[in-house]
Design a protein around this motif. Structure first.
Motif, PDB file in Angstrom:
ATOM      1  N   UNK A 231       0.834  -1.194   0.000  1.00  0.00           N
ATOM      2  CA  UNK A 231       0.000   0.000   0.000  1.00  0.00           C
ATOM      3  C   UNK A 231       0.872   1.249   0.000  1.00  0.00           C
ATOM      4  N   UNK A 232       0.469   2.232  -0.771  1.00  0.00           N
ATOM      5  CA  UNK A 232       1.215   3.481  -0.828  1.00  0.00           C
ATOM      6  C   UNK A 232       0.743   4.468   0.228  1.00  0.00           C
ATOM      7  N   UNK A 233      -0.505   4.331   0.638  1.00  0.00           N
ATOM      8  CA  UNK A 233      -1.094   5.296   1.573  1.00  0.00           C
ATOM      9  C   UNK A 233      -1.894   4.548   2.643  1.00  0.00           C
ATOM     10  N   UNK A 234      -2.086   5.222   3.756  1.00  0.00           N
ATOM     11  CA  UNK A 234      -3.008   4.668   4.746  1.00  0.00           C
ATOM     12  C   UNK A 234      -4.454   4.817   4.273  1.00  0.00           C
ATOM     13  N   UNK A 235      -4.759   5.956   3.655  1.00  0.00           N
ATOM     14  CA  UNK A 235      -6.131   6.239   3.261  1.00  0.00           C
ATOM     15  C   UNK A 235      -6.222   6.691   1.809  1.00  0.00           C
ATOM     16  N   UNK A 236      -7.228   6.181   1.141  1.00  0.00           N
ATOM     17  CA  UNK A 236      -7.663   6.739  -0.148  1.00  0.00           C
ATOM     18  C   UNK A 236      -9.049   7.320   0.086  1.00  0.00           C
ATOM     19  N   UNK A 237      -9.187   8.615  -0.147  1.00  0.00           N
ATOM     20  CA  UNK A 237     -10.481   9.284   0.003  1.00  0.00           C
ATOM     21  C   UNK A 237     -11.092   9.421  -1.387  1.00  0.00           C
ATOM     22  N   UNK A 238     -12.231   8.805  -1.605  1.00  0.00           N
ATOM     23  CA  UNK A 238     -12.866   8.814  -2.924  1.00  0.00           C
ATOM     24  C   UNK A 238     -14.116   9.686  -2.885  1.00  0.00           C
TER      25      UNK A 238
ATOM     26  N   UNK B 140      -1.112   9.407   5.941  1.00  0.00           N
ATOM     27  CA  UNK B 140      -0.633   9.436   4.558  1.00  0.00           C
ATOM     28  C   UNK B 140      -1.849   9.118   3.698  1.00  0.00           C
ATOM     29  N   UNK B 141      -2.087   9.879   2.645  1.00  0.00           N
ATOM     30  CA  UNK B 141      -3.368   9.758   1.957  1.00  0.00           C
ATOM     31  C   UNK B 141      -3.302  10.238   0.524  1.00  0.00           C
ATOM     32  N   UNK B 142      -4.323   9.875  -0.208  1.00  0.00           N
ATOM     33  CA  UNK B 142      -4.603  10.422  -1.535  1.00  0.00           C
ATOM     34  C   UNK B 142      -6.093  10.731  -1.581  1.00  0.00           C
ATOM     35  N   UNK B 143      -6.431  11.746  -2.346  1.00  0.00           N
ATOM     36  CA  UNK B 143      -7.838  12.106  -2.557  1.00  0.00           C
ATOM     37  C   UNK B 143      -8.141  11.908  -4.035  1.00  0.00           C
ATOM     38  N   UNK B 144      -9.046  11.005  -4.334  1.00  0.00           N
ATOM     39  CA  UNK B 144      -9.418  10.729  -5.722  1.00  0.00           C
ATOM     40  C   UNK B 144     -10.801  11.305  -5.970  1.00  0.00           C
ATOM     41  N   UNK B 145     -10.865  12.287  -6.845  1.00  0.00           N
ATOM     42  CA  UNK B 145     -12.131  12.936  -7.169  1.00  0.00           C
ATOM     43  C   UNK B 145     -12.554  12.512  -8.572  1.00  0.00           C
ATOM     44  N   UNK B 146     -13.812  12.105  -8.699  1.00  0.00           N
ATOM     45  CA  UNK B 146     -14.315  11.624  -9.989  1.00  0.00           C
ATOM     46  C   UNK B 146     -15.455  12.525 -10.450  1.00  0.00           C
ATOM     47  N   UNK B 147     -15.219  13.208 -11.558  1.00  0.00           N
ATOM     48  CA  UNK B 147     -16.220  14.102 -12.140  1.00  0.00           C
ATOM     49  C   UNK B 147     -17.120  13.281 -13.061  1.00  0.00           C
ATOM     50  N   UNK B 148     -18.363  13.113 -12.650  1.00  0.00           N
ATOM     51  CA  UNK B 148     -19.303  12.280 -13.399  1.00  0.00           C
ATOM     52  C   UNK B 148     -20.006  13.088 -14.493  1.00  0.00           C
ATOM     53  N   UNK B 149     -19.189  13.708 -15.363  1.00  0.00           N
ATOM     54  CA  UNK B 149     -19.747  14.442 -16.503  1.00  0.00           C
ATOM     55  C   UNK B 149     -20.398  15.757 -16.134  1.00  0.00           C
ATOM     56  N   UNK B 150     -19.810  16.499 -15.184  1.00  0.00           N
ATOM     57  CA  UNK B 150     -20.385  17.770 -14.751  1.00  0.00           C
ATOM     58  C   UNK B 150     -20.513  18.747 -15.914  1.00  0.00           C
ATOM     59  N   UNK B 151     -21.566  19.567 -15.861  1.00  0.00           N
ATOM     60  CA  UNK B 151     -21.792  20.569 -16.904  1.00  0.00           C
ATOM     61  C   UNK B 151     -21.461  21.980 -16.414  1.00  0.00           C
ATOM     62  N   UNK B 152     -21.055  22.103 -15.154  1.00  0.00           N
ATOM     63  CA  UNK B 152     -20.666  23.413 -14.640  1.00  0.00           C
ATOM     64  C   UNK B 152     -19.141  23.524 -14.664  1.00  0.00           C
ATOM     65  N   UNK B 153     -18.564  24.307 -13.796  1.00  0.00           N
ATOM     66  CA  UNK B 153     -17.120  24.539 -13.802  1.00  0.00           C
ATOM     67  C   UNK B 153     -16.379  23.639 -12.804  1.00  0.00           C
ATOM     68  N   UNK B 154     -16.993  22.514 -12.432  1.00  0.00           N
ATOM     69  CA  UNK B 154     -16.417  21.635 -11.410  1.00  0.00           C
ATOM     70  C   UNK B 154     -15.039  21.117 -11.791  1.00  0.00           C
ATOM     71  N   UNK B 155     -14.853  20.716 -13.051  1.00  0.00           N
ATOM     72  CA  UNK B 155     -13.569  20.118 -13.434  1.00  0.00           C
ATOM     73  C   UNK B 155     -12.434  21.138 -13.369  1.00  0.00           C
ATOM     74  N   UNK B 156     -12.684  22.348 -13.806  1.00  0.00           N
ATOM     75  CA  UNK B 156     -11.657  23.388 -13.699  1.00  0.00           C
ATOM     76  C   UNK B 156     -11.351  23.704 -12.235  1.00  0.00           C
ATOM     77  N   UNK B 157     -12.369  23.636 -11.404  1.00  0.00           N
ATOM     78  CA  UNK B 157     -12.169  23.842  -9.968  1.00  0.00           C
ATOM     79  C   UNK B 157     -11.241  22.769  -9.409  1.00  0.00           C
ATOM     80  N   UNK B 158     -11.456  21.525  -9.822  1.00  0.00           N
ATOM     81  CA  UNK B 158     -10.596  20.422  -9.367  1.00  0.00           C
ATOM     82  C   UNK B 158      -9.163  20.626  -9.850  1.00  0.00           C
TER      83      UNK B 158
END
Length: 326
Positions: free
Chosen positions: A11-18, A45-63
């Protein structure tokens, strides 16, 4: 602070936040800042994985902007909206943490619960610890009452006693999420999928529930109908997915034998007792239909066996872009 155990070598991290999301540009910066504060203060130790489910607003640029400020953030963007199950499935395949936390992006799940969830799953040796929103800030008619009905039915059918099966805030051992496939709208039933995969140490923890701060809920009434249909599918596939002949062959044989028994009776009545006009009797057609249906069910069992032995991965989605994920 919580005493943290050593991370396993694989494992690379203790936590994966999805965090799957759809049109949540307003809440994402606040959520990421909140997560960073909690995770860093507890020395995870962690990673945050964010999944954009086809947003139509500015969410992806925010990420993208958030990721430029925090290298713990990784992200996947779908070409179109596939649903929460698809988002979770892709993140489960990509995550590298020893433990995996899922949460919603609308700020209704509190990151402050993460340390206690982590402590509970590690000390209790559980496979899943599910959040339980004892006090909810949702509409009683459209969400709370249907949710109680849904949890009651699901618990009785699956044997898993959770008060809030569909709570987005959960923590899993990595091997759990790597062993299941989530598709359709089956994210509601991940504990059921896990149980069928052999992970039966499932418990729950009361968690805080926040009122929605930005936007509106992305789920409508149809989720209840689809949810129960998905539950029926999971129960069937979980029990007979690897052995379809056991269900189709059984009922096919029963129905076929009923039809055959009817024909034997009619044959005896005709030749032994000299009764005529057998084809004018409704029982004659019941026998024919029973034999035909029984044969079809039996053949369906054979076809099911062939399909189950030669099926390929069904979970493929068009991904527009990835950040920090190979």
């Amino acid at each position: 602070l919580i005493l943290l155990p050593k991370i396993k070598p694989e494992s690379f991290f203790q936590l994966s936040i999805i965090i799957p999301f759809y049109n949540e540009e307003e809440s994402l910066p606040e959520l990421c800042a909140w997560l960073e504060r909690v995770l860093n203060s507890n020395n995870f130790t962690y990673e945050i994985i964010m999944v954009d489910d086809g947003s139509t607003d500015n969410s992806w640029n925010t990420v993208k902007n958030l990721q430029s400020q925090n290298q713990h953030i990784k992200a996947i963007s779908f070409q179109r909206n596939y649903g929460k199950s698809a988002a979770l499935n892709e993140a489960f395949k990509a995550c590298k943490g020893e433990y995996v936390i899922t949460m919603d992006a609308d700020l209704q799940d509190s990151p402050d619960e993460i340390p206690e969830l982590y402590q509970m799953i590690t000390t209790g040796k559980y496979d899943i610890v599910s959040g339980w929103k004892k006090k909810r800030y949702d509409n009683a008619i459209t969400k709370n009452i249907p949710s109680k009905l849904y949890n009651t039915v699901t618990g009785k059918m699956s044997g898993i006693k959770l008060h809030d099966m569909n709570c987005g805030l959960k923590i899993y051992r990595s091997k759990v999420v790597k062993s299941i496939e989530v598709y359709g709208e089956m994210h509601r039933y991940i504990p059921v999928l896990a149980k069928w995969a052999g992970f039966k140490k499932i418990t729950e923890k009361p968690v805080a529930h926040q009122a929605r701060k930005y936007g509106v809920s992305k789920f409508g009434w149809e989720r209840f109908v689809n949810g129960f249909l998905d539950l029926a599918s999971i129960m069937f596939v979980g029990k007979y997915g690897k052995k379809p002949m056991h269900i189709f062959g059984l009922w096919g044989s029963i129905v076929f034998m009923v039809g055959a028994a009817i024909w034997i009776y009619l044959a005896i009545a005709k030749f032994a007792f000299m009764q005529y006009k057998m084809t004018d009797r409704p029982l004659f057609y019941v026998g024919i239909i029973s034999i035909v249906i029984g044969t079809q069910l039996f053949l369906a069992g054979f076809l099911g066996e062939l399909i189950s032995r030669n099926s390929h991965d069904r979970n493929t989605y068009n991904i527009a872009e990835k950040i920090g994920i190979e």
